[in-house]
Design an enzyme around this catalytic site. Structure first.
Site, PDB file in Angstrom:
ATOM      1  N   LYS A  93      -0.075   3.491  -2.763  1.00 40.52           N
ATOM      2  CA  LYS A  93      -1.041   5.223  -2.593  1.00 40.52           C
ATOM      3  C   LYS A  93      -0.534   5.532  -2.646  1.00 40.52           C
ATOM      4  O   LYS A  93      -0.989   7.333  -2.814  1.00 40.52           O
ATOM      5  CB  LYS A  93      -1.391   4.421  -1.536  1.00 40.52           C
ATOM      6  CG  LYS A  93      -2.918   3.566  -1.743  1.00 40.52           C
ATOM      7  CD  LYS A  93      -3.906   2.869  -0.492  1.00 40.52           C
ATOM      8  CE  LYS A  93      -4.309   1.678  -0.966  1.00 40.52           C
ATOM      9  NZ  LYS A  93      -3.941   0.735  -0.505  1.00 40.52           N
ATOM     10  N   SER A 152      -6.491   2.959   3.988  1.00 46.39           N
ATOM     11  CA  SER A 152      -6.155   2.031   3.506  1.00 46.39           C
ATOM     12  C   SER A 152      -6.726   1.424   1.885  1.00 46.39           C
ATOM     13  O   SER A 152      -6.743   0.409   2.228  1.00 46.39           O
ATOM     14  CB  SER A 152      -4.403   1.258   4.015  1.00 46.39           C
ATOM     15  OG  SER A 152      -3.935   1.137   3.332  1.00 46.39           O
ATOM     16  N   SER A 187       0.533  -0.366  -0.146  1.00 40.67           N
ATOM     17  CA  SER A 187       0.673  -0.306  -0.094  1.00 40.67           C
ATOM     18  C   SER A 187       0.529   1.487  -0.119  1.00 40.67           C
ATOM     19  O   SER A 187       0.062   2.384   0.026  1.00 40.67           O
ATOM     20  CB  SER A 187      -1.461   0.300   0.611  1.00 40.67           C
ATOM     21  OG  SER A 187      -2.071  -0.440   1.482  1.00 40.67           O
TER      22      SER A 187
END
Length: 385
Positions: free
Chosen positions: A62, A119, A59
């Site tokens: 991101k 997330s 993640s």
């Protein structure tokens, strides 16, 4: 001379050399596959291990998605209050979620918080579709931006970070991306310090930021966690602390492939504390301060003011600040015109005769060409000279 940072520093980061008599601080042992710690205020990597080894970003992907979303906001392609639809693709995303569905029209600002705080892979895909039109087009934009930032070890296959062949980055590239996020979009950085968030009408599960350091250390204000089975537990953490010689000094710690949530937080905290204490940051010049004002030929002004828009800061091992001096190197003669922001000279930072770092000096104000008679007169003077 100990060129201890040379293997770590990317082209956009400083390469610091220390005189032979300088004591090099030894970084702590870090239980992770790779790591990097950087003094953001000085633009210097302080330590790292396997910083160019390809890893799955999970993640942490991101961070790039956010970069493009923030850029679209600044360009007014989207608006924080603008509602975006939730596609079937976004709704069905596995992994961490914001718990939005196709019946909803969710404002961009809520999707940003869903992506950063929770997330949420569903929120991330909704934003990618809102900015890029399709996920595939958005991924193309991600890779274009990575190349533009100099992230040579990075390739993206999706906007959320789920495991995919060829989806990879490096600790060095993450440091480039994180520092550019901080520098380019300071107005959006408070989202990364939000501890809890959930969208109205969604369950309370998954409403807590996974960055444990936000709850432990009041100086920590970001940035992002990541985890997949392949990537392990990852964290890009940053903290800002005040010192007598430099208020708001910022350090960045990147931990990749730790064994648990607790481990990644512990190792990142260890690196942040080490960066702040093992090194001291010297502010040599303020942002916008005139460092040198050399004479100009054939210009509308007699001199050009040189400096940097940002403060010029040097990180040195604690206690090693004595004897630091600066020297300006520039072409001679300097012939107008000069545009604002154009590099004109170089500031050399030295300890004794040893070069520690070089910083470009740019024109703080434009200097236009002089008129015909002024240029002719200076041409004669240069010829006589």
């Amino acid at each position: 001379m100990k060129r201890w940072m040379q293997a770590l520093a990317a082209p956009v980061l400083a390469v610091l050399c220390l005189a032979a008599n300088a004591q090099v601080p030894q970084p702590p042992e870090v239980a992770a596959r790779s790591y990097l710690v950087m003094d953001v205020s000085a633009g210097q990597v302080l330590a790292g291990r396997d910083v160019d080894t390809p890893v799955e970003p999970a993640s942490l992907t991101k961070l790039m998605t956010a970069y493009l979303v923030f850029d679209a906001l600044r360009a007014k392609k989207i608006d924080l209050k603008q509602p975006l639809p939730v596609s079937e693709r976004a709704w069905k995303m596995p992994g961490s979620r914001m718990f939005i569905d196709p019946r909803m029209q969710v404002p961009v600002e809520d999707l940003i918080q869903g992506m950063i705080v929770q997330s949420g892979n569903d929120a991330t895909v909704a934003l990618a579709e809102g900015v890029g039109g399709t996920v595939e087009r958005f991924v193309e934009l991600m890779n274009q931006q990575a190349r533009a930032l100099g992230m040579t070890g990075t390739s993206y296959r999706n906007p959320e970070g789920l495991t995919a062949p060829g989806h990879q980055t490096t600790a060095r590239d993450l440091s480039i991306l994180a520092t550019r996020l901080l520098r380019d979009f300071p107005e959006y950085m408070p989202y990364y310090a939000v501890k809890k968030y959930r969208y109205q009408g969604t369950p309370t599960a998954n409403d807590t930021n996974r960055n444990m350091l936000l709850f432990r250390d009041p100086t920590v204000d970001g940035l992002k966690t990541g985890h997949t089975d392949a990537a392990g537990y990852c964290l890009v953490a940053t903290a800002k602390r005040d010192f007598p010689n430099l208020a708001g000094r910022r350090v960045l710690a990147i931990v990749l492939g730790a064994a648990s949530e607790q481990a990644r937080a512990n190792e990142a905290q260890k690196l942040l504390n080490w960066g702040f204490t093992a090194f001291e940051a010297l502010k040599l010049f303020d942002g916008g301060q005139v460092v040198a004002e050399p004479a100009v030929w054939k210009g509308s002004a007699p001199t050009v003011k040189l400096g940097q828009p940002q403060p010029i800061v040097l990180a040195v091992p604690a206690g090693a600040a004595k004897g630091i001096r600066t020297q300006v190197a520039r072409p001679d003669p300097l012939v107008a015109p000069f545009a604002r922001g154009q590099q004109v000279a170089t500031l050399k930072i030295l300890s004794g005769d040893e070069a520690l770092r070089e910083v470009p000096l740019v024109a703080l104000e434009p200097v236009e060409q002089a008129g015909v008679f002024g240029r002719a007169w200076d041409a004669i003077r240069l010829w006589i000279r």
